[in-house]
Design a protein around this motif. Structure first.
Motif, PDB file in Angstrom:
ATOM      1  N   GLY A   1       2.981  10.140  -2.260  1.00 25.80           N
ATOM      2  CA  GLY A   1       3.986   9.504  -3.092  1.00 25.80           C
ATOM      3  C   GLY A   1       5.008  10.531  -3.533  1.00 25.80           C
ATOM      4  O   GLY A   1       4.631  11.616  -3.993  1.00 25.80           O
ATOM      5  N   GLN A   2       6.281  10.233  -3.352  1.00 26.38           N
ATOM      6  CA  GLN A   2       7.347  11.103  -3.837  1.00 26.38           C
ATOM      7  C   GLN A   2       8.290  10.242  -4.666  1.00 26.38           C
ATOM      8  O   GLN A   2       8.829   9.240  -4.179  1.00 26.38           O
ATOM      9  N   PHE A   3       8.477  10.642  -5.922  1.00 29.05           N
ATOM     10  CA  PHE A   3       9.232   9.829  -6.868  1.00 29.05           C
ATOM     11  C   PHE A   3      10.286  10.713  -7.528  1.00 29.05           C
ATOM     12  O   PHE A   3       9.983  11.811  -7.994  1.00 29.05           O
TER      13      PHE A   3
ATOM     14  N   ALA B   1      13.821  11.487  -0.501  1.00 30.32           N
ATOM     15  CA  ALA B   1      12.531  11.445   0.183  1.00 30.32           C
ATOM     16  C   ALA B   1      12.718  10.859   1.577  1.00 30.32           C
ATOM     17  O   ALA B   1      13.392   9.838   1.749  1.00 30.32           O
ATOM     18  N   ASN B   2      12.123  11.501   2.583  1.00 33.61           N
ATOM     19  CA  ASN B   2      12.265  11.098   3.980  1.00 33.61           C
ATOM     20  C   ASN B   2      10.980  10.499   4.516  1.00 33.61           C
ATOM     21  O   ASN B   2       9.910  11.094   4.369  1.00 33.61           O
ATOM     22  N   LEU B   3      11.088   9.370   5.191  1.00 33.08           N
ATOM     23  CA  LEU B   3       9.953   8.766   5.873  1.00 33.08           C
ATOM     24  C   LEU B   3      10.147   8.962   7.371  1.00 33.08           C
ATOM     25  O   LEU B   3      11.200   8.673   7.918  1.00 33.08           O
TER      26      LEU B   3
ATOM     27  N   ASN C   1       4.985  14.715  10.689  1.00 39.63           N
ATOM     28  CA  ASN C   1       3.843  14.766   9.781  1.00 39.63           C
ATOM     29  C   ASN C   1       3.581  13.449   9.051  1.00 39.63           C
ATOM     30  O   ASN C   1       2.439  13.175   8.697  1.00 39.63           O
ATOM     31  N   LEU C   2       4.594  12.655   8.799  1.00 42.66           N
ATOM     32  CA  LEU C   2       4.435  11.454   7.984  1.00 42.66           C
ATOM     33  C   LEU C   2       4.993  10.243   8.715  1.00 42.66           C
ATOM     34  O   LEU C   2       6.204  10.144   8.936  1.00 42.66           O
TER      35      LEU C   2
ATOM     36  N   TYR D   1      14.292   6.477   7.418  1.00 44.85           N
ATOM     37  CA  TYR D   1      14.420   5.809   6.127  1.00 44.85           C
ATOM     38  C   TYR D   1      14.347   6.872   5.037  1.00 44.85           C
ATOM     39  O   TYR D   1      13.443   7.713   5.043  1.00 44.85           O
ATOM     40  N   ARG D   2      15.278   6.841   4.116  1.00 45.12           N
ATOM     41  CA  ARG D   2      15.297   7.809   3.018  1.00 45.12           C
ATOM     42  C   ARG D   2      15.825   7.145   1.751  1.00 45.12           C
ATOM     43  O   ARG D   2      16.699   6.281   1.799  1.00 45.12           O
ATOM     44  N   ASP D   3      15.255   7.542   0.622  1.00 43.71           N
ATOM     45  CA  ASP D   3      15.700   7.022  -0.667  1.00 43.71           C
ATOM     46  C   ASP D   3      15.039   7.840  -1.772  1.00 43.71           C
ATOM     47  O   ASP D   3      14.322   8.813  -1.492  1.00 43.71           O
ATOM     48  N   ARG D   4      15.213   7.408  -3.003  1.00 38.40           N
ATOM     49  CA  ARG D   4      14.700   8.196  -4.131  1.00 38.40           C
ATOM     50  C   ARG D   4      13.185   8.084  -4.283  1.00 38.40           C
ATOM     51  O   ARG D   4      12.541   9.018  -4.758  1.00 38.40           O
ATOM     52  N   GLN D   5      12.589   6.941  -3.890  1.00 35.41           N
ATOM     53  CA  GLN D   5      11.149   6.740  -4.049  1.00 35.41           C
ATOM     54  C   GLN D   5      10.515   6.532  -2.680  1.00 35.41           C
ATOM     55  O   GLN D   5      11.098   5.863  -1.819  1.00 35.41           O
TER      56      GLN D   5
END
Length: 382
Positions: A268-270, A281-283, A287-288, A297-301
Protein backbone atom coordinates in the motif's frame (compact mmCIF):
# COMPACT_ATOMS: atom_id res chain seq x y z
CA UNK A 1 -17.94 1.05 -2.52
CA UNK A 2 -18.62 -2.25 -4.28
CA UNK A 3 -14.92 -3.21 -4.46
CA UNK A 4 -14.03 -2.26 -0.91
CA UNK A 5 -14.87 -5.65 0.72
CA UNK A 6 -12.63 -7.41 -1.78
CA UNK A 7 -9.81 -4.93 -1.18
CA UNK A 8 -10.14 -5.41 2.58
CA UNK A 9 -9.86 -9.17 2.07
CA UNK A 10 -6.64 -8.60 0.14
CA UNK A 11 -5.34 -6.49 3.00
CA UNK A 12 -6.23 -8.88 5.80
CA UNK A 13 -5.22 -12.24 4.29
CA UNK A 14 -1.43 -11.70 4.23
CA UNK A 15 -1.54 -10.09 7.67
CA UNK A 16 -3.32 -13.12 9.14
CA UNK A 17 -0.58 -15.33 7.71
CA UNK A 18 2.04 -13.04 9.20
CA UNK A 19 0.46 -13.37 12.61
CA UNK A 20 0.41 -17.17 12.39
CA UNK A 21 4.01 -17.61 11.25
CA UNK A 22 7.08 -17.93 13.44
CA UNK A 23 10.56 -16.45 13.21
CA UNK A 24 12.71 -18.91 11.21
CA UNK A 25 14.91 -21.16 13.25
CA UNK A 26 18.65 -20.69 13.20
CA UNK A 27 20.22 -23.34 10.92
CA UNK A 28 22.40 -26.02 12.43
CA UNK A 29 26.10 -25.24 12.84
CA UNK A 30 28.01 -26.04 9.62
CA UNK A 31 31.31 -27.88 9.53
CA UNK A 32 34.42 -25.61 9.60
CA UNK A 33 35.21 -26.11 5.89
CA UNK A 34 31.62 -25.51 4.88
CA UNK A 35 31.45 -22.47 7.15
CA UNK A 36 34.53 -20.96 5.52
CA UNK A 37 33.02 -21.50 2.09
CA UNK A 38 29.72 -19.97 3.15
CA UNK A 39 31.43 -16.81 4.44
CA UNK A 40 33.64 -16.26 1.41
CA UNK A 41 32.55 -13.00 -0.30
CA UNK A 42 31.14 -13.35 -3.80
CA UNK A 43 31.70 -10.66 -6.46
CA UNK A 44 30.12 -11.89 -9.68
CA UNK A 45 30.07 -9.73 -12.85
CA UNK A 46 27.07 -10.22 -15.11
CA UNK A 47 26.69 -8.90 -18.70
CA UNK A 48 23.52 -7.00 -19.65
CA UNK A 49 22.02 -6.95 -23.16
CA UNK A 50 18.47 -5.79 -23.94
CA UNK A 51 16.37 -4.14 -26.61
CA UNK A 52 13.14 -2.13 -26.58
CA UNK A 53 11.57 0.45 -28.90
CA UNK A 54 12.30 3.44 -26.65
CA UNK A 55 15.99 2.61 -26.28
CA UNK A 56 17.14 0.43 -29.18
CA UNK A 57 19.93 -2.00 -28.29
CA UNK A 58 21.27 -1.61 -24.76
CA UNK A 59 24.39 -3.11 -23.26
CA UNK A 60 26.21 -2.95 -19.94
CA UNK A 61 27.51 -4.79 -16.89
CA UNK A 62 26.29 -5.64 -13.39
CA UNK A 63 28.46 -6.52 -10.39
CA UNK A 64 26.67 -8.44 -7.62
CA UNK A 65 28.66 -8.67 -4.37
CA UNK A 66 27.28 -10.90 -1.59
CA UNK A 67 29.16 -10.89 1.73
CA UNK A 68 28.86 -11.29 5.48
CA UNK A 69 30.26 -8.73 7.94
CA UNK A 70 31.85 -10.28 11.03
CA UNK A 71 32.29 -13.92 11.94
CA UNK A 72 28.85 -14.64 13.43
CA UNK A 73 27.14 -17.03 10.99
CA UNK A 74 23.70 -16.09 12.35
CA UNK A 75 24.18 -12.64 10.79
CA UNK A 76 22.46 -12.71 7.43
CA UNK A 77 24.54 -11.91 4.39
CA UNK A 78 24.62 -8.43 2.95
CA UNK A 79 24.33 -7.71 -0.74
CA UNK A 80 24.76 -4.93 -3.27
CA UNK A 81 24.18 -4.38 -6.96
CA UNK A 82 26.17 -2.06 -9.21
CA UNK A 83 24.71 -1.66 -12.72
CA UNK A 84 25.77 0.44 -15.67
CA UNK A 85 24.31 0.41 -19.18
CA UNK A 86 24.09 2.52 -22.32
CA UNK A 87 21.84 2.33 -25.38
CA UNK A 88 22.02 3.07 -29.10
CA UNK A 89 20.01 6.25 -28.47
CA UNK A 90 22.61 7.54 -25.95
CA UNK A 91 20.51 6.79 -22.90
CA UNK A 92 22.38 5.52 -19.85
CA UNK A 93 22.00 4.37 -16.26
CA UNK A 94 24.38 4.07 -13.34
CA UNK A 95 22.85 2.50 -10.23
CA UNK A 96 24.10 1.21 -6.89
CA UNK A 97 21.71 -0.52 -4.47
CA UNK A 98 22.70 -2.11 -1.18
CA UNK A 99 21.40 -3.87 1.90
CA UNK A 100 24.04 -4.22 4.64
CA UNK A 101 23.70 -6.03 7.99
CA UNK A 102 26.44 -5.05 10.45
CA UNK A 103 27.93 -7.78 12.74
CA UNK A 104 25.26 -9.26 14.98
CA UNK A 105 22.65 -7.42 12.86
CA UNK A 106 22.89 -4.50 15.25
CA UNK A 107 22.27 -2.11 12.34
CA UNK A 108 20.80 -2.36 8.87
CA UNK A 109 21.71 0.10 6.13
CA UNK A 110 19.90 0.01 2.79
CA UNK A 111 19.30 2.30 -0.13
CA UNK A 112 20.18 3.28 -3.67
CA UNK A 113 21.97 5.89 -5.74
CA UNK A 114 20.78 6.07 -9.36
CA UNK A 115 21.34 8.41 -12.28
CA UNK A 116 19.20 8.02 -15.40
CA UNK A 117 20.33 10.07 -18.40
CA UNK A 118 17.72 10.77 -21.10
CA UNK A 119 15.54 8.07 -19.56
CA UNK A 120 12.44 7.33 -21.74
CA UNK A 121 9.05 6.28 -20.38
CA UNK A 122 5.60 5.67 -21.83
CA UNK A 123 3.20 8.11 -20.20
CA UNK A 124 -0.54 7.39 -20.17
CA UNK A 125 -1.71 10.07 -17.76
CA UNK A 126 -2.85 9.50 -14.18
CA UNK A 127 -5.81 7.85 -12.54
CA UNK A 128 -7.43 4.37 -12.67
CA UNK A 129 -9.03 4.80 -16.12
CA UNK A 130 -6.17 5.77 -18.44
CA UNK A 131 -6.20 4.33 -21.98
CA UNK A 132 -3.54 2.57 -24.03
CA UNK A 133 -4.45 4.90 -26.91
CA UNK A 134 -3.26 7.88 -24.84
CA UNK A 135 0.36 6.75 -24.78
CA UNK A 136 3.02 9.38 -25.32
CA UNK A 137 6.77 9.04 -24.82
CA UNK A 138 8.65 11.44 -22.58
CA UNK A 139 12.23 11.43 -21.34
CA UNK A 140 14.19 13.13 -18.60
CA UNK A 141 17.32 13.07 -16.50
CA UNK A 142 16.89 12.08 -12.87
CA UNK A 143 19.18 11.58 -9.88
CA UNK A 144 17.81 9.48 -7.01
CA UNK A 145 19.46 9.17 -3.62
CA UNK A 146 17.71 7.04 -1.03
CA UNK A 147 19.28 5.92 2.24
CA UNK A 148 17.88 4.17 5.29
CA UNK A 149 19.65 3.64 8.62
CA UNK A 150 17.94 1.28 11.09
CA UNK A 151 18.90 0.01 14.54
CA UNK A 152 17.85 -3.40 15.84
CA UNK A 153 15.37 -3.24 18.71
CA UNK A 154 14.75 -7.00 18.98
CA UNK A 155 15.53 -10.05 16.83
CA UNK A 156 14.31 -9.17 13.35
CA UNK A 157 12.87 -5.79 14.43
CA UNK A 158 14.54 -2.56 13.24
CA UNK A 159 13.64 1.13 13.50
CA UNK A 160 15.26 4.32 12.30
CA UNK A 161 15.18 7.09 9.71
CA UNK A 162 15.20 7.32 5.94
CA UNK A 163 16.03 10.15 3.55
CA UNK A 164 15.14 10.38 -0.14
CA UNK A 165 16.19 12.94 -2.74
CA UNK A 166 14.94 13.11 -6.34
CA UNK A 167 16.33 15.67 -8.78
CA UNK A 168 14.37 15.64 -12.08
CA UNK A 169 15.64 17.69 -15.05
CA UNK A 170 15.10 18.31 -18.75
CA UNK A 171 11.63 16.79 -19.21
CA UNK A 172 10.96 16.45 -22.95
CA UNK A 173 8.13 15.09 -25.05
CA UNK A 174 9.61 12.73 -27.66
CA UNK A 175 6.41 11.30 -29.10
CA UNK A 176 2.90 12.67 -28.68
CA UNK A 177 -0.41 10.84 -28.82
CA UNK A 178 -0.89 9.56 -32.39
CA UNK A 179 2.50 11.16 -33.19
CA UNK A 180 1.02 14.62 -32.63
CA UNK A 181 3.77 16.68 -30.90
CA UNK A 182 1.15 18.93 -29.31
CA UNK A 183 -0.79 16.13 -27.60
CA UNK A 184 0.20 14.35 -24.39
CA UNK A 185 -1.60 13.58 -21.14
CA UNK A 186 1.44 15.16 -19.49
CA UNK A 187 -0.07 18.53 -20.45
CA UNK A 188 -2.99 17.73 -18.12
CA UNK A 189 -0.59 18.29 -15.25
CA UNK A 190 0.35 21.77 -13.92
CA UNK A 191 2.81 23.37 -16.35
CA UNK A 192 5.40 23.72 -13.60
CA UNK A 193 5.85 19.92 -13.52
CA UNK A 194 7.11 19.64 -17.10
CA UNK A 195 8.48 23.14 -17.78
CA UNK A 196 10.77 23.40 -14.76
CA UNK A 197 13.24 21.16 -12.99
CA UNK A 198 11.85 19.40 -9.92
CA UNK A 199 13.73 18.82 -6.66
CA UNK A 200 12.14 16.57 -4.05
CA UNK A 201 13.64 16.04 -0.60
CA UNK A 202 12.03 14.03 2.19
CA UNK A 203 12.85 12.62 5.62
CA UNK A 204 10.85 10.24 7.79
CA UNK A 205 10.68 7.26 10.15
CA UNK A 206 10.82 3.59 9.17
CA UNK A 207 9.87 0.47 11.12
CA UNK A 208 10.92 -2.90 9.73
CA UNK A 209 10.35 -6.48 10.83
CA UNK A 210 12.54 -8.79 8.73
CA UNK A 211 12.67 -12.47 9.71
CA UNK A 212 13.42 -13.91 6.26
CA UNK A 213 15.93 -16.75 6.18
CA UNK A 214 17.58 -15.27 3.06
CA UNK A 215 16.93 -11.78 1.70
CA UNK A 216 17.87 -12.74 -1.90
CA UNK A 217 15.55 -15.73 -2.32
CA UNK A 218 13.41 -16.53 0.71
CA UNK A 219 12.22 -20.01 1.67
CA UNK A 220 10.49 -19.04 4.92
CA UNK A 221 9.90 -16.02 7.09
CA UNK A 222 8.10 -12.70 7.18
CA UNK A 223 8.77 -9.11 6.19
CA UNK A 224 6.75 -6.10 7.31
CA UNK A 225 7.68 -2.48 6.56
CA UNK A 226 5.82 0.63 7.69
CA UNK A 227 7.45 3.92 6.73
CA UNK A 228 6.79 7.57 5.95
CA UNK A 229 8.51 10.32 3.97
CA UNK A 230 7.66 13.95 4.66
CA UNK A 231 8.74 16.18 1.80
CA UNK A 232 8.80 19.90 2.49
CA UNK A 233 10.40 23.28 2.08
CA UNK A 234 12.52 22.90 5.21
CA UNK A 235 14.47 20.19 3.34
CA UNK A 236 14.64 22.19 0.11
CA UNK A 237 11.80 20.33 -1.63
CA UNK A 238 9.89 22.11 -4.38
CA UNK A 239 6.71 20.26 -3.42
CA UNK A 240 5.14 19.53 -0.06
CA UNK A 241 3.59 16.10 0.34
CA UNK A 242 3.69 13.01 2.51
CA UNK A 243 4.23 9.42 1.39
CA UNK A 244 3.25 6.45 3.57
CA UNK A 245 4.21 2.87 2.72
CA UNK A 246 3.00 -0.54 3.89
CA UNK A 247 4.81 -3.63 2.55
CA UNK A 248 3.91 -7.03 4.05
CA UNK A 249 5.35 -10.33 2.78
CA UNK A 250 5.03 -13.95 3.88
CA UNK A 251 7.01 -16.97 2.68
CA UNK A 252 6.54 -20.65 3.49
CA UNK A 253 7.58 -24.00 1.97
CA UNK A 254 4.74 -26.10 0.60
CA UNK A 255 6.91 -29.24 0.68
CA UNK A 256 9.31 -30.56 3.31
CA UNK A 257 12.27 -30.47 0.89
CA UNK A 258 11.92 -26.69 0.29
CA UNK A 259 11.49 -27.28 -3.45
CA UNK A 260 8.10 -25.54 -3.62
CA UNK A 261 7.70 -22.12 -2.00
CA UNK A 262 4.63 -19.92 -1.58
CA UNK A 263 5.34 -16.17 -1.54
CA UNK A 264 2.70 -13.51 -0.74
CA UNK A 265 2.93 -9.72 -0.77
CA UNK A 266 0.64 -6.83 0.08
CA UNK A 267 1.69 -3.28 -0.87
CA UNK A 268 0.00 0.00 0.00
CA UNK A 269 1.32 3.44 -0.92
CA UNK A 270 -0.69 6.43 0.26
CA UNK A 271 0.12 10.08 -0.40
CA UNK A 272 -1.29 13.42 0.62
CA UNK A 273 -0.46 16.91 -0.56
CA UNK A 274 0.83 18.28 -3.86
CA UNK A 275 2.44 15.26 -5.57
CA UNK A 276 4.20 15.81 -8.95
CA UNK A 277 3.75 13.22 -11.72
CA UNK A 278 7.17 11.56 -11.28
CA UNK A 279 6.44 10.87 -7.58
CA UNK A 280 2.97 9.36 -7.95
CA UNK A 281 2.55 5.70 -6.97
CA UNK A 282 3.15 3.42 -9.97
CA UNK A 283 1.39 0.14 -10.70
CA UNK A 284 3.19 -2.27 -13.02
CA UNK A 285 6.79 -3.12 -13.88
CA UNK A 286 9.16 -5.95 -13.06
CA UNK A 287 8.26 -6.15 -9.35
CA UNK A 288 4.60 -5.19 -8.87
CA UNK A 289 1.84 -6.66 -11.08
CA UNK A 290 4.02 -7.94 -13.89
CA UNK A 291 2.03 -7.78 -17.11
CA UNK A 292 1.49 -4.02 -16.84
CA UNK A 293 4.03 -1.49 -18.05
CA UNK A 294 5.60 0.32 -15.07
CA UNK A 295 3.56 3.47 -14.64
CA UNK A 296 0.73 2.19 -16.83
CA UNK A 297 -1.48 3.31 -13.94
CA UNK A 298 -0.32 5.98 -11.50
CA UNK A 299 -1.99 8.15 -8.88
CA UNK A 300 -1.69 9.32 -5.29
CA UNK A 301 -3.02 6.09 -3.69
CA UNK A 302 -2.14 2.48 -4.54
CA UNK A 303 -3.09 -0.89 -3.09
CA UNK A 304 -1.98 -4.22 -4.56
CA UNK A 305 -1.59 -7.88 -3.57
CA UNK A 306 0.33 -10.60 -5.39
CA UNK A 307 1.34 -14.23 -4.95
CA UNK A 308 3.97 -16.57 -6.38
CA UNK A 309 4.52 -20.30 -6.34
CA UNK A 310 8.23 -21.07 -6.87
CA UNK A 311 9.27 -24.59 -7.81
CA UNK A 312 12.65 -26.25 -8.39
CA UNK A 313 12.71 -27.78 -11.88
CA UNK A 314 16.14 -29.28 -12.58
CA UNK A 315 19.76 -28.34 -12.04
CA UNK A 316 19.98 -24.60 -11.48
CA UNK A 317 16.58 -23.89 -13.06
CA UNK A 318 13.41 -23.01 -11.16
CA UNK A 319 9.92 -22.17 -12.40
CA UNK A 320 7.46 -19.59 -11.11
CA UNK A 321 3.72 -18.97 -11.46
CA UNK A 322 2.50 -15.56 -10.30
CA UNK A 323 -0.62 -13.43 -10.15
CA UNK A 324 -1.89 -10.27 -8.54
CA UNK A 325 -4.57 -7.59 -8.31
CA UNK A 326 -4.31 -3.89 -7.60
CA UNK A 327 -5.79 -0.44 -8.04
CA UNK A 328 -4.83 3.24 -7.96
CA UNK A 329 -6.85 6.38 -7.32
CA UNK A 330 -6.63 9.99 -6.24
CA UNK A 331 -8.45 8.93 -3.07
CA UNK A 332 -9.40 5.53 -1.69
CA UNK A 333 -12.94 6.27 -2.82
CA UNK A 334 -11.73 6.23 -6.43
CA UNK A 335 -10.79 2.53 -6.22
CA UNK A 336 -14.25 1.71 -7.60
CA UNK A 337 -13.42 3.44 -10.88
CA UNK A 338 -12.02 1.55 -13.86
CA UNK A 339 -12.21 -1.91 -12.26
CA UNK A 340 -9.51 -3.87 -10.47
CA UNK A 341 -6.27 -4.37 -12.40
CA UNK A 342 -5.48 -8.10 -12.66
CA UNK A 343 -2.22 -9.61 -13.93
CA UNK A 344 -0.53 -13.00 -13.96
CA UNK A 345 2.07 -15.07 -15.72
CA UNK A 346 4.99 -17.47 -15.47
CA UNK A 347 8.75 -17.30 -15.38
CA UNK A 348 12.06 -19.10 -15.23
CA UNK A 349 14.85 -18.68 -12.70
CA UNK A 350 18.53 -19.53 -13.13
CA UNK A 351 20.47 -19.93 -9.87
CA UNK A 352 23.42 -17.71 -10.83
CA UNK A 353 24.97 -17.99 -7.37
CA UNK A 354 23.97 -21.34 -5.84
CA UNK A 355 25.55 -20.75 -2.44
CA UNK A 356 23.74 -17.48 -1.73
CA UNK A 357 20.58 -18.25 -3.73
CA UNK A 358 20.96 -15.34 -6.14
CA UNK A 359 18.70 -15.83 -9.15
CA UNK A 360 18.50 -14.33 -12.61
CA UNK A 361 14.87 -14.23 -13.70
CA UNK A 362 12.87 -14.10 -16.91
CA UNK A 363 9.12 -13.47 -16.54
CA UNK A 364 6.23 -13.10 -18.96
CA UNK A 365 3.11 -11.42 -17.63
CA UNK A 366 -0.34 -10.59 -18.97
CA UNK A 367 -2.61 -7.89 -17.58
CA UNK A 368 -6.19 -6.87 -18.18
CA UNK A 369 -6.77 -4.54 -21.12
CA UNK A 370 -4.44 -6.27 -23.63
CA UNK A 371 -1.36 -5.50 -21.56
CA UNK A 372 1.70 -7.77 -21.65
CA UNK A 373 5.29 -7.59 -20.51
CA UNK A 374 8.57 -9.50 -20.63
CA UNK A 375 10.94 -8.91 -17.72
CA UNK A 376 14.60 -9.86 -17.39
CA UNK A 377 16.08 -8.97 -14.02
CA UNK A 378 18.35 -9.99 -11.16
CA UNK A 379 16.85 -11.27 -7.92
CA UNK A 380 13.25 -12.13 -7.08
CA UNK A 381 10.38 -9.70 -7.61
CA UNK A 382 9.80 -9.66 -3.83
Amino acid sequence: MRLFPLLMLLVLSPLVLLAQAQVPETPSEPAPAAEAKRDKPSFIPFPIVFSQPETGLGYGLAVLPVFRLGTDTTTRKSNARLIGWRTQKKQSLIQLTHSVFTPGERYLFSGEVSFYNQFPINYYGFGPETRLEDKSVIEYKVLIFNQRALKRLAPGLFAGLQYRLTDLRDVQLNEGIDDDPLRSRLFDRPAREYQQNTFISGLGPALLYDARDNVLSTFRGNYLEVSALLNGGALGSDYRFGRYLLDARHFRPLTTDNKTILALQLVGQFQGGNVPFRELANLGGSNLLRGFYEGRYRDRQLLAAQAEVRRVLFGRFNGVLFGGVGQVGNTLGDFDQGGLKVAGGAGLRFRFNRLDRLNVRLDYGVGTGKSTGVYFSIGEAF
